[in-house]
Design a protein around this motif. Sequence first.
Motif, PDB file in Angstrom:
ATOM      1  N   ALA A 161     -48.241 -60.510 129.388  1.00 54.10           N
ATOM      2  CA  ALA A 161     -49.462 -61.016 130.029  1.00 54.10           C
ATOM      3  C   ALA A 161     -50.369 -59.886 130.509  1.00 54.10           C
ATOM      4  O   ALA A 161     -51.588 -60.071 130.600  1.00 54.10           O
ATOM      5  N   VAL A 162     -49.805 -58.716 130.824  1.00 62.80           N
ATOM      6  CA  VAL A 162     -50.638 -57.642 131.362  1.00 62.80           C
ATOM      7  C   VAL A 162     -51.166 -56.712 130.270  1.00 62.80           C
ATOM      8  O   VAL A 162     -51.876 -55.751 130.561  1.00 62.80           O
ATOM      9  N   LEU A 163     -50.812 -56.977 129.021  1.00 62.98           N
ATOM     10  CA  LEU A 163     -51.376 -56.172 127.935  1.00 62.98           C
ATOM     11  C   LEU A 163     -52.858 -56.483 127.783  1.00 62.98           C
ATOM     12  O   LEU A 163     -53.317 -57.551 128.214  1.00 62.98           O
ATOM     13  N   SER A 164     -53.563 -55.581 127.104  1.00 66.16           N
ATOM     14  CA  SER A 164     -54.963 -55.874 126.797  1.00 66.16           C
ATOM     15  C   SER A 164     -55.000 -57.011 125.767  1.00 66.16           C
ATOM     16  O   SER A 164     -53.990 -57.309 125.121  1.00 66.16           O
ATOM     17  N   ASP A 165     -56.168 -57.655 125.630  1.00 69.25           N
ATOM     18  CA  ASP A 165     -56.283 -58.793 124.707  1.00 69.25           C
ATOM     19  C   ASP A 165     -55.855 -58.404 123.301  1.00 69.25           C
ATOM     20  O   ASP A 165     -55.101 -59.139 122.637  1.00 69.25           O
ATOM     21  N   ARG A 166     -56.349 -57.291 122.823  1.00 70.87           N
ATOM     22  CA  ARG A 166     -56.042 -56.874 121.459  1.00 70.87           C
ATOM     23  C   ARG A 166     -54.553 -56.567 121.289  1.00 70.87           C
ATOM     24  O   ARG A 166     -53.918 -57.023 120.337  1.00 70.87           O
ATOM     25  N   GLN A 167     -53.993 -55.817 122.233  1.00 70.87           N
ATOM     26  CA  GLN A 167     -52.575 -55.478 122.140  1.00 70.87           C
ATOM     27  C   GLN A 167     -51.713 -56.727 122.216  1.00 70.87           C
ATOM     28  O   GLN A 167     -50.724 -56.852 121.482  1.00 70.87           O
ATOM     29  N   ARG A 168     -52.101 -57.651 123.085  1.00 72.11           N
ATOM     30  CA  ARG A 168     -51.312 -58.866 123.238  1.00 72.11           C
ATOM     31  C   ARG A 168     -51.321 -59.684 121.956  1.00 72.11           C
ATOM     32  O   ARG A 168     -50.294 -60.176 121.496  1.00 72.11           O
ATOM     33  N   THR A 169     -52.495 -59.827 121.373  1.00 67.56           N
ATOM     34  CA  THR A 169     -52.600 -60.603 120.127  1.00 67.56           C
ATOM     35  C   THR A 169     -51.736 -59.999 119.044  1.00 67.56           C
ATOM     36  O   THR A 169     -50.973 -60.708 118.376  1.00 67.56           O
ATOM     37  N   ILE A 170     -51.820 -58.691 118.871  1.00 65.30           N
ATOM     38  CA  ILE A 170     -51.070 -58.037 117.803  1.00 65.30           C
ATOM     39  C   ILE A 170     -49.570 -58.091 118.101  1.00 65.30           C
ATOM     40  O   ILE A 170     -48.755 -58.305 117.194  1.00 65.30           O
ATOM     41  N   PHE A 171     -49.207 -57.917 119.370  1.00 64.41           N
ATOM     42  CA  PHE A 171     -47.801 -57.984 119.754  1.00 64.41           C
ATOM     43  C   PHE A 171     -47.233 -59.358 119.427  1.00 64.41           C
ATOM     44  O   PHE A 171     -46.132 -59.482 118.872  1.00 64.41           O
ATOM     45  N   LEU A 172     -47.968 -60.404 119.758  1.00 66.86           N
ATOM     46  CA  LEU A 172     -47.503 -61.765 119.484  1.00 66.86           C
ATOM     47  C   LEU A 172     -47.427 -62.038 117.997  1.00 66.86           C
ATOM     48  O   LEU A 172     -46.497 -62.697 117.523  1.00 66.86           O
ATOM     49  N   MET A 173     -48.397 -61.524 117.257  1.00 73.30           N
ATOM     50  CA  MET A 173     -48.368 -61.738 115.811  1.00 73.30           C
ATOM     51  C   MET A 173     -47.118 -61.107 115.210  1.00 73.30           C
ATOM     52  O   MET A 173     -46.486 -61.656 114.305  1.00 73.30           O
ATOM     53  N   LYS A 174     -46.740 -59.944 115.732  1.00 73.14           N
ATOM     54  CA  LYS A 174     -45.605 -59.224 115.159  1.00 73.14           C
ATOM     55  C   LYS A 174     -44.278 -59.801 115.636  1.00 73.14           C
ATOM     56  O   LYS A 174     -43.386 -60.060 114.823  1.00 73.14           O
ATOM     57  N   PHE A 175     -44.143 -59.986 116.941  1.00 72.69           N
ATOM     58  CA  PHE A 175     -42.817 -60.286 117.479  1.00 72.69           C
ATOM     59  C   PHE A 175     -42.581 -61.763 117.788  1.00 72.69           C
ATOM     60  O   PHE A 175     -41.443 -62.163 117.967  1.00 72.69           O
ATOM     61  N   SER A 176     -43.630 -62.563 117.867  1.00 70.96           N
ATOM     62  CA  SER A 176     -43.442 -64.007 118.008  1.00 70.96           C
ATOM     63  C   SER A 176     -43.604 -64.705 116.667  1.00 70.96           C
ATOM     64  O   SER A 176     -42.796 -65.555 116.304  1.00 70.96           O
TER      65      SER A 176
ATOM     66  N   SER B 176     -36.884 -40.762 119.499  1.00 69.73           N
ATOM     67  CA  SER B 176     -38.066 -40.667 120.364  1.00 69.73           C
ATOM     68  C   SER B 176     -38.658 -42.063 120.524  1.00 69.73           C
ATOM     69  O   SER B 176     -38.277 -43.005 119.809  1.00 69.73           O
ATOM     70  N   GLU B 177     -39.591 -42.159 121.448  1.00 68.29           N
ATOM     71  CA  GLU B 177     -40.269 -43.443 121.669  1.00 68.29           C
ATOM     72  C   GLU B 177     -40.948 -43.909 120.384  1.00 68.29           C
ATOM     73  O   GLU B 177     -40.886 -45.088 120.009  1.00 68.29           O
ATOM     74  N   GLU B 178     -41.565 -42.950 119.739  1.00 72.00           N
ATOM     75  CA  GLU B 178     -42.322 -43.309 118.529  1.00 72.00           C
ATOM     76  C   GLU B 178     -41.388 -43.817 117.425  1.00 72.00           C
ATOM     77  O   GLU B 178     -41.665 -44.823 116.770  1.00 72.00           O
ATOM     78  N   SER B 179     -40.283 -43.118 117.265  1.00 75.63           N
ATOM     79  CA  SER B 179     -39.337 -43.534 116.231  1.00 75.63           C
ATOM     80  C   SER B 179     -38.723 -44.876 116.574  1.00 75.63           C
ATOM     81  O   SER B 179     -38.509 -45.729 115.705  1.00 75.63           O
ATOM     82  N   PHE B 180     -38.435 -45.054 117.855  1.00 76.52           N
ATOM     83  CA  PHE B 180     -37.868 -46.318 118.310  1.00 76.52           C
ATOM     84  C   PHE B 180     -38.845 -47.456 118.022  1.00 76.52           C
ATOM     85  O   PHE B 180     -38.451 -48.523 117.517  1.00 76.52           O
ATOM     86  N   ASN B 181     -40.105 -47.224 118.323  1.00 73.48           N
ATOM     87  CA  ASN B 181     -41.124 -48.254 118.067  1.00 73.48           C
ATOM     88  C   ASN B 181     -41.248 -48.528 116.570  1.00 73.48           C
ATOM     89  O   ASN B 181     -41.416 -49.676 116.155  1.00 73.48           O
ATOM     90  N   ASP B 182     -41.156 -47.480 115.769  1.00 73.73           N
ATOM     91  CA  ASP B 182     -41.260 -47.678 114.319  1.00 73.73           C
ATOM     92  C   ASP B 182     -40.135 -48.535 113.797  1.00 73.73           C
ATOM     93  O   ASP B 182     -40.310 -49.322 112.854  1.00 73.73           O
ATOM     94  N   VAL B 183     -38.971 -48.398 114.410  1.00 76.50           N
ATOM     95  CA  VAL B 183     -37.846 -49.258 114.001  1.00 76.50           C
ATOM     96  C   VAL B 183     -38.185 -50.714 114.313  1.00 76.50           C
ATOM     97  O   VAL B 183     -37.975 -51.603 113.485  1.00 76.50           O
ATOM     98  N   LEU B 184     -38.701 -50.939 115.500  1.00 76.26           N
ATOM     99  CA  LEU B 184     -39.034 -52.310 115.897  1.00 76.26           C
ATOM    100  C   LEU B 184     -40.140 -52.890 115.026  1.00 76.26           C
ATOM    101  O   LEU B 184     -40.130 -54.086 114.704  1.00 76.26           O
ATOM    102  N   ILE B 185     -41.085 -52.045 114.652  1.00 80.33           N
ATOM    103  CA  ILE B 185     -42.213 -52.529 113.854  1.00 80.33           C
ATOM    104  C   ILE B 185     -41.804 -52.773 112.410  1.00 80.33           C
ATOM    105  O   ILE B 185     -42.394 -53.560 111.698  1.00 80.33           O
ATOM    106  N   GLY B 186     -40.755 -52.082 111.986  1.00 78.55           N
ATOM    107  CA  GLY B 186     -40.312 -52.213 110.595  1.00 78.55           C
ATOM    108  C   GLY B 186     -40.821 -51.096 109.713  1.00 78.55           C
ATOM    109  O   GLY B 186     -40.871 -51.238 108.488  1.00 78.55           O
ATOM    110  N   LEU B 187     -41.182 -49.971 110.354  1.00 79.09           N
ATOM    111  CA  LEU B 187     -41.689 -48.829 109.596  1.00 79.09           C
ATOM    112  C   LEU B 187     -40.797 -47.595 109.796  1.00 79.09           C
ATOM    113  O   LEU B 187     -41.270 -46.466 109.769  1.00 79.09           O
ATOM    114  N   ALA B 188     -39.525 -47.840 110.001  1.00 82.91           N
ATOM    115  CA  ALA B 188     -38.615 -46.728 110.274  1.00 82.91           C
ATOM    116  C   ALA B 188     -38.438 -45.855 109.037  1.00 82.91           C
ATOM    117  O   ALA B 188     -38.385 -46.348 107.902  1.00 82.91           O
TER     118      ALA B 188
END
Lengths: 163, 204
Positions: B150-165, A9-21
């Motif tokens: 770029a189109v994410l909200s400020d909070r989502q963008r910050t957290i996304f960058l912290m995690k994946f960048s 699912s989307e949620e499970s897929f996201n959890d994998v990416l986040i590292g919480l699978a």
Amino acid sequence: MSELWTHLSEESFNDVLIGLASSETEAHLIECDICRRRLNDFQSDLDCFHEGSLAWSDSRSSSMRNIQADLEPVRRLYTPKYWAFALVVLLAIAVPLWHDGDRFWSGDHGAGRPPREDSATQIAQDNELLNAVNMVITQDDKSLVNEYQILDEPHPSLKVPPE
Amino acid sequence: MGVYANSEYFDTIRCGGIELRFINQPKAMSELDDIDELVRIYRAKILRFVTFSTGDPDLAETITQDTLLRAYTGRKNFRGDCSTKTWLIGIAINVTRDHMRSARFKFWQKTKESGIDIQEMASHLPAKGPSVEEHMLAKEKAKQLARAVAVLSDRQRTIFLMKFSEEMSVAEISEVLTMPVNTVRTHLHRALNAVRKQLGSALP
């Protein structure tokens, strides 16, 4: 239905990416080529952004101003020379204030002159001066009369008009 | 026989049932004590994070310099309970927040779109794969993802960058933002759904 028999699912897929699978999700990924390929594709997108943005940022960083220049004013504040200079300035201001403190706070900024007082002597001196000025002015008036011979009696050369 | 394990902060020796742990002279402290080293290692990363957080490359340079100066002059406050990068990211977030609160910034943010030249960014991508087509495809992916972020909200963008960048863990993000782990997870889920939808890789 167990996740092992469906795709993630989307949620499970996201959890994998986040590292919480969950362990089930991880087990599914081992088995399912489609989900694993989807995960790798998205991870590849992230890697492209990660590397490109970092390389771009590296090139911009190398052309930025040297941060040492911003530190110099701060460092200068903590050198012994600066503190010695500041102390000298402080003493130059504080010592005269302390020495002449009473006079300063009382509003007298002069160099030790006594305050003026209206004494009788001073008044007499002023009056004398005024009289002298008055005499000079008055003498000037008389000289004008003499200069133009302005007299109360008619001049002998003038004929007296008949009454 | 002993088992020797090394980490950034501890040296651990296990011998039989006994475990001895020695506290290292923290590597993090030596980085902070040398401003040149600090700049060399972290300036580009901080700059990238702030650039994509704010969408303003010029402002990002100012914030980055401020962040490094604050970190260097306040290095005695670093307790060593997180990595140096995590600490720096936390400072950068605070400095960014201070700038974004200014009325002038809010005005300009309304009037202009993102100032990031995504084309230029993608052109810096190192060559990927043996063929030109693969490299072109990789650049296109980088651009698409930058636009999606770029189109994410400020909070989502910050957290996304912290995690994946910046590759921070959810726990680290939670600590820096003083936000519960579940809240961080929720924001990441929303950000990922939005990004993948933009990229067209969401489930039908």
